[in-house]
Design a protein around this motif. Sequence first.
Motif, PDB file in Angstrom:
ATOM      1  N   SER A 109      93.394 -60.758  -4.844  1.00 30.73           N
ATOM      2  CA  SER A 109      94.136 -61.170  -3.643  1.00 30.73           C
ATOM      3  C   SER A 109      93.523 -60.548  -2.391  1.00 30.73           C
ATOM      4  O   SER A 109      93.365 -61.217  -1.360  1.00 30.73           O
ATOM      5  CB  SER A 109      95.611 -60.759  -3.766  1.00 30.73           C
ATOM      6  N   GLN A 112      90.097 -62.227  -1.670  1.00 28.08           N
ATOM      7  CA  GLN A 112      90.266 -63.581  -1.162  1.00 28.08           C
ATOM      8  C   GLN A 112      90.718 -63.591   0.297  1.00 28.08           C
ATOM      9  O   GLN A 112      90.322 -64.454   1.079  1.00 28.08           O
ATOM     10  CB  GLN A 112      91.260 -64.341  -2.034  1.00 28.08           C
ATOM     11  N   SER A 173      87.129 -64.862  -6.759  1.00 31.22           N
ATOM     12  CA  SER A 173      87.542 -66.098  -6.089  1.00 31.22           C
ATOM     13  C   SER A 173      88.745 -66.733  -6.775  1.00 31.22           C
ATOM     14  O   SER A 173      88.972 -66.560  -7.985  1.00 31.22           O
ATOM     15  CB  SER A 173      86.377 -67.090  -6.059  1.00 31.22           C
ATOM     16  N   LYS A 174      89.492 -67.467  -6.001  1.00 31.43           N
ATOM     17  CA  LYS A 174      90.706 -68.124  -6.505  1.00 31.43           C
ATOM     18  C   LYS A 174      90.385 -69.069  -7.649  1.00 31.43           C
ATOM     19  O   LYS A 174      91.149 -69.207  -8.611  1.00 31.43           O
ATOM     20  CB  LYS A 174      91.391 -68.882  -5.366  1.00 31.43           C
TER      21      LYS A 174
END
Length: 264
Positions: A109, A112, A173-174
């Motif tokens: 989190s 990102q 990364s998401k």
Amino acid sequence: MSSRNSQANKAAARERLRAEREAQAKKDKVRRQLVVGGAVLAVLAIAGGIGYAVVQSSKPGYWENAAKADLIKPKNTEGEDGTTVVVGKPEAKKTLELYEDSRCPACASFEQAVGGQVKKDVDAGKYKLRYFGATFIDNAVKGEGSKNALSALGAALNVSPEAFLDYKAALYSKELHPEETVDSFAKDAYLLKVADTVPALKGNAEFKKAVEDGTYDRWALTMSDAFGKSGVTGTPTLKMDGKKIETPGTADAFTAAIDKALAG
């Protein structure tokens, strides 16, 4: 019927009965021997299985063996064990320390939301970045992904500091960061899939070989030990020249916190 014939018939009947009893007794004896033999074999098989399991469980695991392997330090590291990983312009006067575990959802989190700003600041010479890699989630929720990903980060660092930062961003990364309880990073194939999103690593045979061979596995464990000795107990943790910064959730909040730390 004469008495002689009657006695002869009775004697013959008794003989047949005796013979039948002997034959049945032999069958029963053979059956008992088979049952006992089978039970003995079963006990031996169980004992053998237990013995094998004990031997197997007493064998050192993969990462225990890795801890005894020769230490190969990636390029672009410093210190006796190569655990000092500093990225940025040498003239930058301040150093931001970043403590992360590759499987950590809070780290994902943070990266990102703020990772892009960190890279911009480092590229601009606002400060240097010192990285500490942790592997404690492997123990907390079981698995090998934190160690394996840290080893792959070592392989990326061996390519270049820029490749290291880009690969770290890709891991968090998401689209590619797995749930904390899903140990995707334990698989080399998945780490290479993530690497394919980084231009400097895509199709890089040396990087691929280092990941698959576990070239920097021992280094990853040594880096994890350095994290353990730092006194930091959670990730992500940020420090500016040794002073802790509360982890911000947005790029703007991060910039404000960093500017305050730099001024201090």
